[in-house]
Design an enzyme around this catalytic site. Sequence first.
Site, short mmCIF file in Angstrom:
data_model
loop_
_atom_site.label_atom_id
_atom_site.label_comp_id
_atom_site.label_asym_id
_atom_site.label_seq_id
_atom_site.Cartn_x
_atom_site.Cartn_y
_atom_site.Cartn_z
N HIS A 6 0.88 -1.18 0.00
CA HIS A 6 0.00 0.00 0.00
C HIS A 6 0.92 1.23 0.00
O HIS A 6 2.00 1.19 0.59
CB HIS A 6 -0.85 -0.04 1.27
CG HIS A 6 -1.94 0.97 1.33
ND1 HIS A 6 -1.71 2.29 1.63
CD2 HIS A 6 -3.28 0.86 1.14
CE1 HIS A 6 -2.86 2.95 1.63
NE2 HIS A 6 -3.82 2.10 1.34
N ASP A 58 3.03 -4.22 8.19
CA ASP A 58 1.84 -3.37 8.06
C ASP A 58 0.64 -4.28 8.23
O ASP A 58 0.29 -5.05 7.32
CB ASP A 58 1.88 -2.70 6.68
CG ASP A 58 0.54 -2.07 6.30
OD1 ASP A 58 -0.40 -2.11 7.12
OD2 ASP A 58 0.44 -1.54 5.17
N GLN A 70 -4.46 -4.82 7.07
CA GLN A 70 -5.38 -5.84 6.57
C GLN A 70 -5.18 -7.18 7.29
O GLN A 70 -5.88 -8.15 7.01
CB GLN A 70 -5.18 -6.06 5.07
CG GLN A 70 -5.30 -4.81 4.23
CD GLN A 70 -6.72 -4.28 4.16
OE1 GLN A 70 -7.68 -5.02 4.35
NE2 GLN A 70 -6.85 -3.00 3.88
N LYS A 94 -10.45 -0.47 10.25
CA LYS A 94 -10.59 -1.63 9.37
C LYS A 94 -10.99 -2.87 10.16
O LYS A 94 -11.20 -3.94 9.58
CB LYS A 94 -9.29 -1.87 8.61
CG LYS A 94 -8.95 -0.75 7.66
CD LYS A 94 -7.99 -1.17 6.59
CE LYS A 94 -7.27 0.00 5.96
NZ LYS A 94 -8.07 0.69 4.92
N CYS A 100 -4.56 2.30 -3.90
CA CYS A 100 -3.34 2.81 -3.28
C CYS A 100 -2.17 1.85 -3.48
O CYS A 100 -1.34 1.67 -2.59
CB CYS A 100 -3.54 3.10 -1.79
SG CYS A 100 -4.71 4.41 -1.48
#
Lengths: 141, 414
Positions: free
Chosen positions: B129, B206, B209, B232, B372
């Site tokens: 991303h 990261d 997700q 999220k 993104c």
Amino acid sequence: MASLFQELILDHYKRPRNRGELDGADVDVHMKNPTCGDEVRLQLRIEDGRIADARFIGEGCSISQASISMMTQAIKGKTPEEALALAARFTEMMHGDADAARDRALGDLRSLAGVSKYPVRIRCALLGWNALEKGLEDLDS
Amino acid sequence: MATVVPALLDVAALREEFPALAQEVNGHPLIYLDSAATAQRPRSVIETVAEFYRRDNANVHRGLYDLSRRATERYEAARETVARFVNAADPAEIVWVRGTTEAVNLVAMTWGWANIREGDEILLTILEHHSNLVPWQLLAQRTGARLRFLDIDDQGRLRLDMLDDLLTERTRLVALGHVSNALGTIHPVREVVERAKRVGARVLVDGAQGAPHLKVDVQALGCDFYTISGHKMCGPMGIGVLWAKRELLEEMPPYHGGGEMIHVVELERSTWAEVPHKFEAGTPNVAGAVGMAAAVEFLESIGHDALWAHEQALVRHGLERLGAVPGLRLFGPRNPEERTAVFSFVLEGVHPHDIATILDAEGIAVRAGHHCAQPLMKRLGVPATARASCYLYNTPDELDRLVDALDLARKIFG
């Protein structure tokens, strides 16, 4: 949906008019919509103060590509001032102006009137016209 | 043909908890398939945030009165809840931030500035991303470090066979997503960490997700930094977490200067508060933190096993149904266990934006664009994709409705 994706729009999307590159273009402008990735390269040849030829290469959705395709047909033979006036009229139609949507001067472009009801898609329809305005401004300066 | 949802997750009852799902859009019941962008919120989260403002609202860590004490307690209790959620060794390893974007920037601007020198290498992947790419570009431009990239295979999986060649004694950091937002690929993070450690590199994961879908155990993963966005995973917007090993946080210089993050302030210099408060300048998003803790508790009440079984049922159903749509090219791993229920695709002859508009008219919310991840789009050779991303409240039936609407799109453009 039928009011948005009119036959004429789909026809120009599948069979774009004036697609390709122009030798010895007087205007050569590239424009990209960073939020959605649609892009266009618009080239114009000016002869005797009129747009003698217009070609584009583009990548994007049906609305952006059909709008550019119809635009290249509509501006041929016009002076830069006339082309800019047409751009202004088209922009008015995109912003919901009912008079503009009935204006015969816009010809086939009126098939795009339904886009005005889809606010997130208006910028798609305006991409080619923004390129035209930028290109003619550059020519002026 | 229809996949049966495991009995352990009662989706119909679960959906009742999400007020936003019970609405019509363009004359159709809303089918929300954009949870990779942001999830919907359950009543418990919405109520917790509202109740904080109604009852416990005061500034934290400075008032000597009872209300401020209460707000502070809730704020710090929320930190403990999130620490438990990711199995942090110490709640002080949880730094509140606005979200994953801020968490990555924080690491780049503090740890990165202190540790990255000219000629050092930072290894990323080509499907990051932008929020786990651009902060490292900025750091590399300022330090003269070099960015390197791990490629993917034709199913959007990391090319682990190329990893050892990219890891050198110059590699200071490996930064990668836990799960790809654009393709749903679950990356073998533990394997990457193990190999990165062999060359002495730090690893940032990261987890924007990852945390919403997978059981996260930062100690078992062995990484050094893990980032989470609350919104999220059913929490509020504007709140998130940076987890980092305590010794790293201790070494790192502060990020923003201001109140809250200081110990003693003189006119010419200051000393810093202990971690994690050293990184929390200014009035924090206390209601957000409290709401994020409520989201954690909501997910824990369902349980990871049930979440995962439901996710896998959606993956299998989606792969089967979308895979059968003529002219549809679906990206990402074909093995259900290597992915989450994120379906990124292109449909021959219909641009993703047009797909999104046609689906919207049917009440179906999907994303169309570059997600993104512009370098990934270039790698896949497409300008954009349409993406339907599921979460715990989605059903196989909704994916069937998606397929019906795609048939409509094919007819319109046929």
